[in-house]
Design an enzyme around this catalytic site. Structure first.
Site, PDB file in Angstrom:
ATOM      1  CB  THR A 197      24.963  -5.449   2.918  1.00 29.37           C
ATOM      2  OG1 THR A 197      23.708  -5.697   2.269  1.00 29.37           O
ATOM      3  CG2 THR A 197      25.864  -5.056   1.806  1.00 29.37           C
ATOM      4  NE  ARG A 225      16.491  -4.053  -4.438  1.00 23.91           N
ATOM      5  CZ  ARG A 225      17.317  -3.856  -3.335  1.00 23.91           C
ATOM      6  NH1 ARG A 225      18.260  -4.806  -3.484  1.00 23.91           N
ATOM      7  NH2 ARG A 225      17.379  -2.849  -2.734  1.00 23.91           N
ATOM      8  CB  VAL A 226      19.910  -5.059  -9.380  1.00 20.12           C
ATOM      9  CG1 VAL A 226      21.617  -4.713  -9.120  1.00 20.12           C
ATOM     10  CG2 VAL A 226      19.884  -6.419 -10.406  1.00 20.12           C
ATOM     11  N   GLY A 227      20.192  -4.212  -6.190  1.00 21.02           N
ATOM     12  CA  GLY A 227      20.219  -2.997  -5.345  1.00 21.02           C
ATOM     13  C   GLY A 227      21.578  -2.233  -5.718  1.00 21.02           C
ATOM     14  CG  ASP A 228      23.277  -0.034  -2.553  1.00 14.72           C
ATOM     15  OD1 ASP A 228      22.456  -0.996  -2.198  1.00 14.72           O
ATOM     16  OD2 ASP A 228      23.974   0.567  -1.673  1.00 14.72           O
ATOM     17  CB  THR A 248      25.526  -1.441   4.302  1.00 16.89           C
ATOM     18  OG1 THR A 248      24.170  -2.420   4.848  1.00 16.89           O
ATOM     19  CG2 THR A 248      25.923  -0.316   5.461  1.00 16.89           C
ATOM     20  N   GLY A 249      22.421  -0.449   3.359  1.00 20.12           N
ATOM     21  CA  GLY A 249      21.275   0.402   3.390  1.00 20.12           C
ATOM     22  C   GLY A 249      20.238   0.011   2.398  1.00 20.12           C
ATOM     23  N   GLY A 251      18.687   0.197  -0.662  1.00 20.03           N
ATOM     24  CA  GLY A 251      19.593   0.175  -1.944  1.00 20.03           C
ATOM     25  C   GLY A 251      19.011   1.238  -2.904  1.00 20.03           C
TER      26      GLY A 251
END
Ligand code: ASP
Length: 343
Positions: A197, A225-228, A248-249, A251
């Site tokens: 990311t 799916r939506v991350g952070d 980053t990581g 999410g």
């Protein structure tokens, strides 16, 4: 005489209320700049890295950093520097964003991005997009040319096209390397390791902060799916009165802990320094929960941090004082920072 005395008192008051040794304007640090970029955190070990690949990453990070720094040096805005750096990393197949995005469970590339302006708290984001060449440009367009903060999927793609942004076929995002890791993860039927990311944070000479993040998410993530990364407050946040953060990581942990906002809140309401806030959230709070990852952040006085709880994070920084560096593995910065000329 009375007026001279008044003037002296006024000068003294303004000097004391400004805790920066440099120029200040309503709490803003003027005339100096800081730029920090990341290319993702994760299990990044020297023993698994081919020297020529390591060189590719270091060279690309240095190139991106220089392009962003050139903008800040000339007095350009933190928003422009952040946008430029992220666009360049999205165009590189090395990172899990734009061109180099990972594949989801359906074997598709589904991307997320966001950007925030610390001057007025305006923000823009896109999620689950497949055809926008540079999702960060779409996020910026949402911020500047729509009344909304987050657009998703088809709506975001149509909006980006109307804004004149480059639309590509989904096949543009295909890379052999990411397809191989997709097949590997698919065989195990589990969401895979996620690193690559990209993000950037900056303080410009006008004292304004900005942050942005862009990602392909996690390999074999569920469709939709939506991350952070596109969630303002989780993966990205910027506020001139505290700091600018890009995460980053994993999410889900960053969303649940509202990490990017939490860093600024700990500074603002908890009186923690940027370093203390980042260390607490990443190295203590998240680590205890099993949340892998890291962040980059710069505060309104120009302090910055690159904090992560994994074995590595692609990262680099440059400051107006002439310090800069490119790092991949943990503890590399412990080698004393050098004032060195960038290529
Ligand atoms: N935070 C990103 C996500 O969960 C992935 C990453 O940063 O590596 O989508």
């Amino acid at each position: 005489m009375k007026y001279v005395y008044k003037l002296l008192v006024l000068l003294m008051v303004s000097f004391v209320s400004c805790n920066q040794p440099c120029n200040c304007d309503q709490g803003k640090t003027l005339g100096k700049y800081v730029l920090v970029i990341h290319g993702g955190a994760g299990t990044i070990l020297k023993k698994n890295m081919k020297p020529e690949v390591e060189k590719q990453y270091r060279d690309k990070l240095a190139e991106v950093l220089k392009a962003g720094e050139d903008i800040l040096k000339k007095g350009g805005s933190s928003l422009d520097a952040v946008t430029k750096c992220i666009t360049m990393m999205e165009n590189s197949p090395l990172f899990n964003a734009g061109k180099g995005s990972v594949f989801d469970a359906q074997g598709k590339n589904e991307m997320d991005a966001s950007i925030m302006n610390g001057e007025d708290l305006s923000a823009g984001a896109v999620a689950s997009v497949h055809t926008i060449k540079n999702p960060i440009l779409a996020a910026r367009a949402v911020m500047e040319h729509s009344p909304h903060v987050l657009l998703i999927s088809k709506g975001a793609e149509q909006f980006a096209a109307r804004q004149g942004l480059e639309i590509v076929k989904p096949s543009y995002f295909f890379t052999e390397k990411r397809w191989k890791s997709y097949l590997k993860v698919k065989a195990k039927q589990a969401v895979g390791e996620k690193h690559g990311t990209v993000g950037a944070v900056a303080l410009d000479k006008q004292g304004n902060l900005a942050a942005g993040t862009s990602t392909g998410g996690m390999t074999y993530k569920m469709m939709g799916r939506v991350g952070d990364s596109p969630i303002i407050g989780a993966g990205t946040y910027a506020d001139n009165t505290s700091c600018a953060v890009s995460c980053t990581g994993h999410g889900e942990y960053f969303i649940r802990n509202v990490v990017a906002y939490d860093i600024g809140a700990l500074m603002k309401y908890g009186q923690l320094s940027l370093k203390e806030a980042a260390n607490f959230v990443i190295l203590d709070k998240l680590k205890k929960q099993g949340g892998d990852g890291g962040l980059i952040a710069v505060d309104h006085t120009g302090h910055f941090t690159m904090t992560f709880n994994t074995s590595g994070m692609y990262r680099a920084y440059a400051t107006s004082e002439g310090y800069n560096g490119v790092f991949i593995y943990a503890n590399e910065e412990n080698i004393k920072p050098q004032k060195k000329k960038m290529k």
